[in-house]
Design a protein around this motif. Sequence first.
Motif, PDB file in Angstrom:
ATOM      1  N   PHE A  37       0.834  -1.208   0.000  1.00 30.53           N
ATOM      2  CA  PHE A  37       0.000   0.000   0.000  1.00 30.53           C
ATOM      3  C   PHE A  37       0.866   1.253   0.000  1.00 30.53           C
ATOM      4  O   PHE A  37       0.570   2.229  -0.702  1.00 30.53           O
ATOM      5  CB  PHE A  37      -0.960   0.017   1.189  1.00 30.53           C
ATOM      6  N   ASP A  38       1.947   1.241   0.795  1.00 25.76           N
ATOM      7  CA  ASP A  38       2.860   2.391   0.809  1.00 25.76           C
ATOM      8  C   ASP A  38       3.521   2.580  -0.551  1.00 25.76           C
ATOM      9  O   ASP A  38       3.640   3.709  -1.037  1.00 25.76           O
ATOM     10  CB  ASP A  38       3.934   2.215   1.888  1.00 25.76           C
ATOM     11  N   SER A  39       3.921   1.491  -1.172  1.00 27.43           N
ATOM     12  CA  SER A  39       4.551   1.560  -2.494  1.00 27.43           C
ATOM     13  C   SER A  39       3.563   2.106  -3.528  1.00 27.43           C
ATOM     14  O   SER A  39       3.913   2.973  -4.340  1.00 27.43           O
ATOM     15  CB  SER A  39       5.043   0.170  -2.900  1.00 27.43           C
ATOM     16  N   ASP A  40       2.345   1.607  -3.502  1.00 27.20           N
ATOM     17  CA  ASP A  40       1.301   2.102  -4.423  1.00 27.20           C
ATOM     18  C   ASP A  40       1.047   3.586  -4.198  1.00 27.20           C
ATOM     19  O   ASP A  40       0.899   4.351  -5.158  1.00 27.20           O
ATOM     20  CB  ASP A  40      -0.018   1.342  -4.207  1.00 27.20           C
ATOM     21  N   THR A  41       0.989   3.998  -2.932  1.00 29.89           N
ATOM     22  CA  THR A  41       0.728   5.395  -2.602  1.00 29.89           C
ATOM     23  C   THR A  41       1.853   6.281  -3.123  1.00 29.89           C
ATOM     24  O   THR A  41       1.592   7.331  -3.727  1.00 29.89           O
ATOM     25  CB  THR A  41       0.546   5.569  -1.079  1.00 29.89           C
ATOM     26  N   GLU A  42       3.090   5.874  -2.915  1.00 32.59           N
ATOM     27  CA  GLU A  42       4.241   6.642  -3.415  1.00 32.59           C
ATOM     28  C   GLU A  42       4.168   6.790  -4.936  1.00 32.59           C
ATOM     29  O   GLU A  42       4.392   7.877  -5.474  1.00 32.59           O
ATOM     30  CB  GLU A  42       5.558   5.962  -3.026  1.00 32.59           C
ATOM     31  N   HIS A  43       3.842   5.705  -5.606  1.00 28.87           N
ATOM     32  CA  HIS A  43       3.726   5.733  -7.072  1.00 28.87           C
ATOM     33  C   HIS A  43       2.605   6.681  -7.505  1.00 28.87           C
ATOM     34  O   HIS A  43       2.778   7.499  -8.416  1.00 28.87           O
ATOM     35  CB  HIS A  43       3.475   4.316  -7.600  1.00 28.87           C
ATOM     36  N   LEU A  44       1.464   6.585  -6.852  1.00 34.38           N
ATOM     37  CA  LEU A  44       0.325   7.446  -7.198  1.00 34.38           C
ATOM     38  C   LEU A  44       0.637   8.914  -6.954  1.00 34.38           C
ATOM     39  O   LEU A  44       0.231   9.777  -7.742  1.00 34.38           O
ATOM     40  CB  LEU A  44      -0.915   7.025  -6.403  1.00 34.38           C
ATOM     41  N   ILE A  45       1.360   9.223  -5.899  1.00 34.58           N
ATOM     42  CA  ILE A  45       1.738  10.613  -5.618  1.00 34.58           C
ATOM     43  C   ILE A  45       2.588  11.164  -6.759  1.00 34.58           C
ATOM     44  O   ILE A  45       2.366  12.285  -7.231  1.00 34.58           O
ATOM     45  CB  ILE A  45       2.461  10.720  -4.259  1.00 34.58           C
ATOM     46  N   LYS A  46       3.547  10.374  -7.225  1.00 33.71           N
ATOM     47  CA  LYS A  46       4.402  10.806  -8.346  1.00 33.71           C
ATOM     48  C   LYS A  46       3.587  11.001  -9.623  1.00 33.71           C
ATOM     49  O   LYS A  46       3.752  12.000 -10.331  1.00 33.71           O
ATOM     50  CB  LYS A  46       5.519   9.788  -8.587  1.00 33.71           C
ATOM     51  N   ILE A  47       2.711  10.061  -9.908  1.00 38.95           N
ATOM     52  CA  ILE A  47       1.855  10.158 -11.106  1.00 38.95           C
ATOM     53  C   ILE A  47       0.951  11.378 -11.016  1.00 38.95           C
ATOM     54  O   ILE A  47       0.772  12.109 -11.992  1.00 38.95           O
ATOM     55  CB  ILE A  47       1.004   8.870 -11.270  1.00 38.95           C
TER      56      ILE A  47
END
Length: 188
Positions: A37-47
Amino acid sequence: MRTLVYIFLISILYSCNSKYDDYNEFDDMYNILCQEFDSDTEHLIKINEKKLNLLKNDSLKFEKASEFHKLTTDYSNYIFELELKLFDATESPFFKNDSISKLGSEYLIQTKYYRTQFLNLIHDKEFGDYVNDKLRNKSPQNRDGEMIEHMNYYFYKIRKSGTMAFLKNKKRIAHEIESEYLTNLIIY
């Protein structure tokens, strides 16, 4: 014999009180989910940052996007604050004496507030229904068909690692919703 029974009962009571923080086999699974979930969140923030940059040339769309982004960031920060409170807790901070605590009530109010604010910015009914479903405080049914109150189902006597995974997923969902909102602004 009587002494043995008392020792046994005290041991049971102690183990019940300390289970919130003790390790069990589910913790590994929840910790893996938390990392995902943290990894997905980090990716979504960048996108989402990239999408916001694409909208800078259209002031009207950028204003809407910025408002949505601020809500998402505020909600994400709120969830992060809950995670910090949970991290050091030895029992669920969402309950006190088997009743919803002040923090638990605040969580319900804040989640409802953010959901309402997000919905005020969404004009697509289908997307609004999706957001409403993802951010509402659902009271799920158990296998016997009985409704279980949201706080009881997700927080009452739930292990710390499970609660942490639930909160991290809520944060991920908020950034996912923002991503879809920004995509819709870019396309239309």
